[in-house]
Every structure is written in structure tokens, then in C-alpha cells.
Design an enzyme around this catalytic site. Sequence first.
Site, PDB file in Angstrom:
ATOM      1  N   ARG A   1      55.252  -2.850  57.342  1.00 58.32           N
ATOM      2  CA  ARG A   1      55.750  -1.801  58.249  1.00 58.32           C
ATOM      3  C   ARG A   1      54.695  -0.707  58.408  1.00 58.32           C
ATOM      4  NH1 ARG A   1      58.392   2.150  56.144  1.00 58.32           N
ATOM      5  NH2 ARG A   1      59.721   0.894  54.813  1.00 58.32           N
TER       6      ARG A   1
ATOM      7  N   TYR B   1      60.979   4.962  84.710  1.00 61.32           N
ATOM      8  CA  TYR B   1      61.775   3.782  84.352  1.00 61.32           C
ATOM      9  C   TYR B   1      63.168   4.234  83.860  1.00 61.32           C
ATOM     10  CZ  TYR B   1      63.359  -0.014  81.319  1.00 61.32           C
ATOM     11  OH  TYR B   1      64.103  -0.968  80.691  1.00 61.32           O
TER      12      TYR B   1
ATOM     13  N   ASP C   1      52.541   6.835  80.932  1.00 63.98           N
ATOM     14  CA  ASP C   1      52.996   5.448  80.811  1.00 63.98           C
ATOM     15  C   ASP C   1      52.166   4.629  81.799  1.00 63.98           C
ATOM     16  OD1 ASP C   1      54.305   2.998  81.045  1.00 63.98           O
ATOM     17  OD2 ASP C   1      56.287   3.861  80.712  1.00 63.98           O
TER      18      ASP C   1
ATOM     19  N   LYS D   1      54.827  -6.282  79.516  1.00 59.88           N
ATOM     20  CA  LYS D   1      54.494  -6.510  80.920  1.00 59.88           C
ATOM     21  C   LYS D   1      53.080  -7.092  81.051  1.00 59.88           C
ATOM     22  CE  LYS D   1      58.583  -4.735  81.463  1.00 59.88           C
ATOM     23  NZ  LYS D   1      58.855  -3.692  80.569  1.00 59.88           N
TER      24      LYS D   1
HETATM   25  N1  PLP Z   1      57.883   1.749  80.761  1.00 60.63           N
HETATM   26  C1  PLP Z   1      57.983   1.082  81.920  1.00 60.63           C
HETATM   27  C2  PLP Z   1      57.208   1.556  83.113  1.00 60.63           C
HETATM   28  C3  PLP Z   1      58.812  -0.035  82.010  1.00 60.63           C
HETATM   29  O1  PLP Z   1      58.923  -0.685  83.180  1.00 60.63           O
HETATM   30  C4  PLP Z   1      59.539  -0.452  80.845  1.00 60.63           C
HETATM   31  C5  PLP Z   1      60.432  -1.626  80.878  1.00 60.63           C
HETATM   32  O2  PLP Z   1      60.690  -2.212  81.917  1.00 60.63           O
HETATM   33  C6  PLP Z   1      59.403   0.277  79.673  1.00 60.63           C
HETATM   34  C7  PLP Z   1      58.559   1.367  79.646  1.00 60.63           C
HETATM   35  C8  PLP Z   1      60.148  -0.108  78.425  1.00 60.63           C
HETATM   36  O3  PLP Z   1      59.522  -1.186  77.803  1.00 60.63           O
HETATM   37  P1  PLP Z   1      60.263  -2.287  76.907  1.00 60.63           P
HETATM   38  O4  PLP Z   1      61.198  -3.029  77.792  1.00 60.63           O
HETATM   39  O5  PLP Z   1      59.134  -3.118  76.379  1.00 60.63           O
HETATM   40  O6  PLP Z   1      60.984  -1.561  75.822  1.00 60.63           O
END
Ligand code: PLP
Length: 397
Positions: free
Chosen positions: A53, A105, A177, A202
Site C-alpha cells: 500500500r 466530469y 484533469d 482512459k
Molecule cells: N476525469 C474524467 C475527465 C473522467 O472522464 C473520469 C471518468 O470517466 C474520471 C475523471 C474518473 O475516473 P475513473 O472512472 O477512473 O474513476
Amino acid sequence: MSKTRKPFAETTIAARAAIDQDPAFRAVTPPLYMSTNYAFDGYDSKGAYEYSRCGNPTRDALGHMLATLEGGAHGVITASGMAGIMLACQILKPGDLIIASHDCYGGTFRLLSTLAERGQFRVTFADLTDPGQHDSIFAEKCAMVFIETPSNPLLRITDIEAVAAQAKKHGALTVVDNTFLSPVLQKPLALGADIVLHSTTKYINGHGDVVGGAVISRTQEMHDNLAWWANCIGVTGGAFDSFLTMRGARTLTPRVLQQSHTAGILADFLSGHTAVENVYYPGLSTHPGHKLAAQQQKGFGGMLSFTLKGGTTALRQFIAAATGGSDAIFTLAESLGGYESLVTHPATMTHAAMTPDARANAGISDSLLRLSIGLEDADDLTTALDTALSAAQRAVA
Ligand code: PLP
């Protein structure tokens, strides 16, 4: 005097990361360390690792690879993108204000608003894409600005350099992000951000088989703080997930460039189709963020959104025609950035966690569809869209 070599390109970094560095057997590909724990050398004498961890060699190799790609000091690999955002939130104290993109998101919106409701910090969702609003947005002292650019799902573009400069002036941290573009197309740290994070689920992994995240810091000090918190709250990613993600990331550059190229072709095609009302793609000269995207990004990305004429009747027919049948080359599903093309209906899928008011405020209408363009042939994808658009048109004729 030795000549300084120019920094390696992303393709080279991804291909060479941790290659031929195995101290045990000189394995060329970095090995997968599944062990949860590591033996101490003796009384009060631990080695580089003790417990997975806190630290794991496979996960560290991925963190180092992604940090090098983003131009950061180091990266914490988390169990999901949301775990990464949760980790970044640990920097905030009760009373601190975080300003976040109003069309981020849906899961980010849910996390930030829920934590704010519980008093962990305060949050304001603002349209960071509009420089005219920056003075009023920054009127109140804030501790962190959270930017998502291009935004999900309308691909709005925020000027990272301008917002990060404002944030710095106010003593606030800038977090970006970068999930939608990856370091291949955008480098937020070079534009003044302090932290860049990813849902590695992604583009970084790109193969639709691992949920994961990464939080990369510009400074070692920030990284050490985040790594401490990641261990403390237990959000670090698993070794096998890291191994798979690193394998996926080896081909990040060719995948992202190809997906971006195909998305441009499809955006042009959709723009010229009579069944389509609006297309949202930063590569189109009609997109309000086009000029900024051309400066700030190295490409326009593999994501695009559009609305159809004929409302939900047309939309349902489009989805059925594009995704139904054994030879469909679009799939109706959430997520993005994989090698397979996807259609998503944000209002009922990715952004269902937002309240209808928040969706309306962010401009996410019920008739909006989002496409994640994969690695299929551009002509095949164009034909598939054409067929589905004709079906939508017939349904409302
Ligand atoms: N940030 C963006 C732009 C996303 O599209 C997503 C998920 O679709 C996330 C964060 C969250 O990621 P995760 O689904 O891996 O937890």
C-alpha cells in the site's frame, strides 16, 4: 564538457520506461511484483519497500513513466481516477475554497459537491473558459482551482496558463484533469499547473481493461505530501493494474495521434450532415475554443459531441442504428479513450450524477451525444455514422 541532450519525445519515453532495469535477472520488460510485503534486512532496517500500500516497484515504475511524460517530479498511481481526485482533495482544509470547472466530469461534480456539503471544504463551480469572468471568479480567496480542459462532454477549452497565473497570484494551487488529451497532446505542468491528474482508465491504458488513476506533481515536495496521503487513506493502485497500464501506455502516442486524426475527419463529416444540429469539436474553426486549443494543445483529441435534429426520437433511432447488430462498430457505453469507438448519452449515463439544474447550467442537453473515437478505420466509421444518421432522419421525417 558534455553536451546536454534534448529531452526525449513521448514515444521514446513510453517505449523505454524501466526497460532493462531488473536487478535480479535483467528481464528486459519490467517484472510484475505482486508481493504484498517485503522483508526487512534486520532490526529496524528496511529496504526500499516494506508494504505494497505504501510502495510497490511495479506501481512506482508506472508513476515514474507518467511523471516523465507529463514533465513532473513524480506521480502517485491510484486505484481509479476518482481516487486520484479524492487524493488531491486531501490538500484542502475545512473552510478552504475550491473553484472547479462547471462542466467537469459528473463523478467529479458529485465528489466535490458531496464533500463540500459535509463541510470538508467549500466549492464553487464556475465557467473557467470565459476570461471575462476570471476577475469575479477570483474575487474570493481560494485554495485550489480544478480545471478540466477540454471539458466533458462539450469540449470547452480553458486557458490553463491564464487561470494558473490568476491562481498563483491568489496563492492557490492549480490542478488539471488531463484525462481527455493525455500528455501526448497537452502538458499542463509546463503551462503553470501544480498537479496534473488522470483517469488512466482512459487513454493512458487505452485497452478498456483497467480502472486506474494518476496524480503527478510538479515538485518532489508536493509529490511526497500526496504519496503520504495516498498511503494514509489507502487509495494506491494495485500492482497488476499498474503492470497492465504500463503495457497499455507503451503505445499511447500512436494511439492518441491516430484517434485524434480520425476524430477530425468525423467532426468534419458530421458538420456537413443535414441530420446534425451542432457539432462540438475543438478542431473545427467554428468551435469557440478553436484558437486557444490550437495554441495550448498539440492536437484536438479523439472526443467529440453533437446534437441531432429531431430530439429524442432521432437520438434513440441513431443509437439503435449505430450500436445494434453484430457488425456495429460503435458500442453504447460509458468511458472513453480505448481502442474501440463508443457512443455515450451524457444526460443518462456519464453525467447522470449531476442534478438536472447543474446539467442545464453546464449546457448538457438531453439531445447531446458524445463519441469516443477508437482505432477503427476512418472510412468504416464514417459509413457507420452515415447509416445511423439516415436512420435517425427517417424516424423524424
Ligand atoms: N476525469 C474524467 C475527465 C473522467 O472522464 C473520469 C471518468 O470517466 C474520471 C475523471 C474518473 O475516473 P475513473 O472512472 O477512473 O474513476
